[in-house]
Design a protein around this motif. Structure first.
Motif, mmCIF file in Angstrom:
data_model
loop_
_atom_site.group_PDB
_atom_site.id
_atom_site.type_symbol
_atom_site.label_atom_id
_atom_site.label_comp_id
_atom_site.label_asym_id
_atom_site.label_seq_id
_atom_site.Cartn_x
_atom_site.Cartn_y
_atom_site.Cartn_z
ATOM 1 N N VAL A 231 0.812 -1.220 0.000
ATOM 2 C CA VAL A 231 0.000 0.000 0.000
ATOM 3 C C VAL A 231 0.846 1.271 0.000
ATOM 4 O O VAL A 231 0.293 2.367 0.113
ATOM 5 C CB VAL A 231 -0.989 0.018 1.193
ATOM 6 C CG1 VAL A 231 -1.968 -1.136 1.095
ATOM 7 C CG2 VAL A 231 -0.263 0.018 2.524
ATOM 8 N N ASN A 232 2.149 1.134 -0.148
ATOM 9 C CA ASN A 232 3.004 2.317 -0.150
ATOM 10 C C ASN A 232 2.586 3.360 -1.197
ATOM 11 O O ASN A 232 2.589 4.550 -0.894
ATOM 12 C CB ASN A 232 4.477 1.930 -0.315
ATOM 13 C CG ASN A 232 5.390 3.037 0.097
ATOM 14 O OD1 ASN A 232 5.226 3.604 1.183
ATOM 15 N ND2 ASN A 232 6.341 3.369 -0.748
ATOM 16 N N PRO A 233 2.198 2.961 -2.417
ATOM 17 C CA PRO A 233 1.733 3.982 -3.379
ATOM 18 C C PRO A 233 0.493 4.746 -2.894
ATOM 19 O O PRO A 233 0.353 5.939 -3.147
ATOM 20 C CB PRO A 233 1.419 3.174 -4.640
ATOM 21 C CG PRO A 233 2.253 1.950 -4.524
ATOM 22 C CD PRO A 233 2.314 1.644 -3.046
ATOM 23 N N VAL A 234 -0.365 4.064 -2.168
ATOM 24 C CA VAL A 234 -1.570 4.718 -1.637
ATOM 25 C C VAL A 234 -1.179 5.702 -0.536
ATOM 26 O O VAL A 234 -1.702 6.822 -0.475
ATOM 27 C CB VAL A 234 -2.579 3.669 -1.109
ATOM 28 C CG1 VAL A 234 -3.832 4.339 -0.586
ATOM 29 C CG2 VAL A 234 -2.924 2.659 -2.184
ATOM 30 N N LEU A 235 -0.252 5.294 0.332
ATOM 31 C CA LEU A 235 0.241 6.191 1.383
ATOM 32 C C LEU A 235 0.900 7.423 0.773
ATOM 33 O O LEU A 235 0.695 8.548 1.238
ATOM 34 C CB LEU A 235 1.236 5.462 2.279
ATOM 35 C CG LEU A 235 0.669 4.414 3.217
ATOM 36 C CD1 LEU A 235 1.791 3.576 3.798
ATOM 37 C CD2 LEU A 235 -0.150 5.057 4.313
ATOM 38 N N ILE B 161 -7.763 -2.026 3.787
ATOM 39 C CA ILE B 161 -6.599 -1.235 4.187
ATOM 40 C C ILE B 161 -6.509 0.005 3.299
ATOM 41 O O ILE B 161 -6.339 1.126 3.795
ATOM 42 C CB ILE B 161 -5.307 -2.076 4.068
ATOM 43 C CG1 ILE B 161 -5.338 -3.292 4.987
ATOM 44 C CG2 ILE B 161 -4.073 -1.215 4.305
ATOM 45 C CD1 ILE B 161 -5.184 -3.009 6.439
ATOM 46 N N VAL B 162 -6.645 -0.178 1.995
ATOM 47 C CA VAL B 162 -6.589 0.941 1.046
ATOM 48 C C VAL B 162 -7.709 1.935 1.338
ATOM 49 O O VAL B 162 -7.484 3.153 1.363
ATOM 50 C CB VAL B 162 -6.661 0.429 -0.410
ATOM 51 C CG1 VAL B 162 -6.829 1.580 -1.385
ATOM 52 C CG2 VAL B 162 -5.419 -0.394 -0.741
ATOM 53 N N GLN B 163 -8.903 1.442 1.581
ATOM 54 C CA GLN B 163 -10.040 2.308 1.876
ATOM 55 C C GLN B 163 -9.784 3.138 3.138
ATOM 56 O O GLN B 163 -10.067 4.336 3.170
ATOM 57 C CB GLN B 163 -11.305 1.476 2.053
ATOM 58 C CG GLN B 163 -12.544 2.282 2.348
ATOM 59 C CD GLN B 163 -13.773 1.392 2.507
ATOM 60 O OE1 GLN B 163 -13.683 0.173 2.531
ATOM 61 N NE2 GLN B 163 -14.926 2.014 2.635
ATOM 62 N N ASP B 164 -9.227 2.509 4.168
ATOM 63 C CA ASP B 164 -8.919 3.237 5.400
ATOM 64 C C ASP B 164 -7.889 4.335 5.160
ATOM 65 O O ASP B 164 -8.014 5.433 5.704
ATOM 66 C CB ASP B 164 -8.403 2.275 6.477
ATOM 67 C CG ASP B 164 -9.496 1.424 7.097
ATOM 68 O OD1 ASP B 164 -10.692 1.730 6.898
ATOM 69 O OD2 ASP B 164 -9.147 0.442 7.790
ATOM 70 N N ILE B 165 -6.884 4.043 4.356
ATOM 71 C CA ILE B 165 -5.853 5.050 4.061
ATOM 72 C C ILE B 165 -6.469 6.227 3.324
ATOM 73 O O ILE B 165 -6.248 7.390 3.676
ATOM 74 C CB ILE B 165 -4.705 4.440 3.241
ATOM 75 C CG1 ILE B 165 -3.957 3.391 4.065
ATOM 76 C CG2 ILE B 165 -3.745 5.532 2.756
ATOM 77 C CD1 ILE B 165 -2.991 2.536 3.260
#
Length: 98
Positions: free
Chosen positions: A14-18, A59-63
């Motif tokens: 998920v680093n790209p999302v962060l 996880i992506v949705q939470d970010i």
């Protein structure tokens, strides 16, 4: 990398999302928010109680759902917890406003 939180196994995925979320905060004028600080907020605050069968999309949705106000409230409380924080120190006050 040392795994301290159950969701740390998703960190690289998920680093790209962060990064995208941190860039969004920079566009809003919050230049100092890093991916690591954002991950710290999520693991220490939002994901304090973990789900056994969490999915990557959750996880992506939470970010992506983190709002700057939520993060800044967390960062402010964490700054007050630091043992050497002082309102008398100009540098500490500026750090709190980042």
């Amino acid at each position: 990398m040392v795994l301290n939180h159950e969701y740390d196994r998703f960190r690289e995925l998920v680093n790209p999302v962060l990064k995208s979320k941190a860039e969004e905060f920079k566009i809003l004028g919050y230049q100092e928010v890093t991916e690591q600080e954002l991950w710290g907020y999520l693991t220490n605050k939002k994901w304090k109680k973990t789900k056994e069968e969490i999915r990557l999309y959750e996880i992506v949705q939470d970010i992506l759902s983190v709002q700057i106000g939520q993060y800044m409230s967390y960062a402010t409380v964490e700054a007050f917890k630091l043992p050497d924080f002082s309102f008398e120190n100009e540098e500490d006050r500026q750090q709190l406003l980042k």
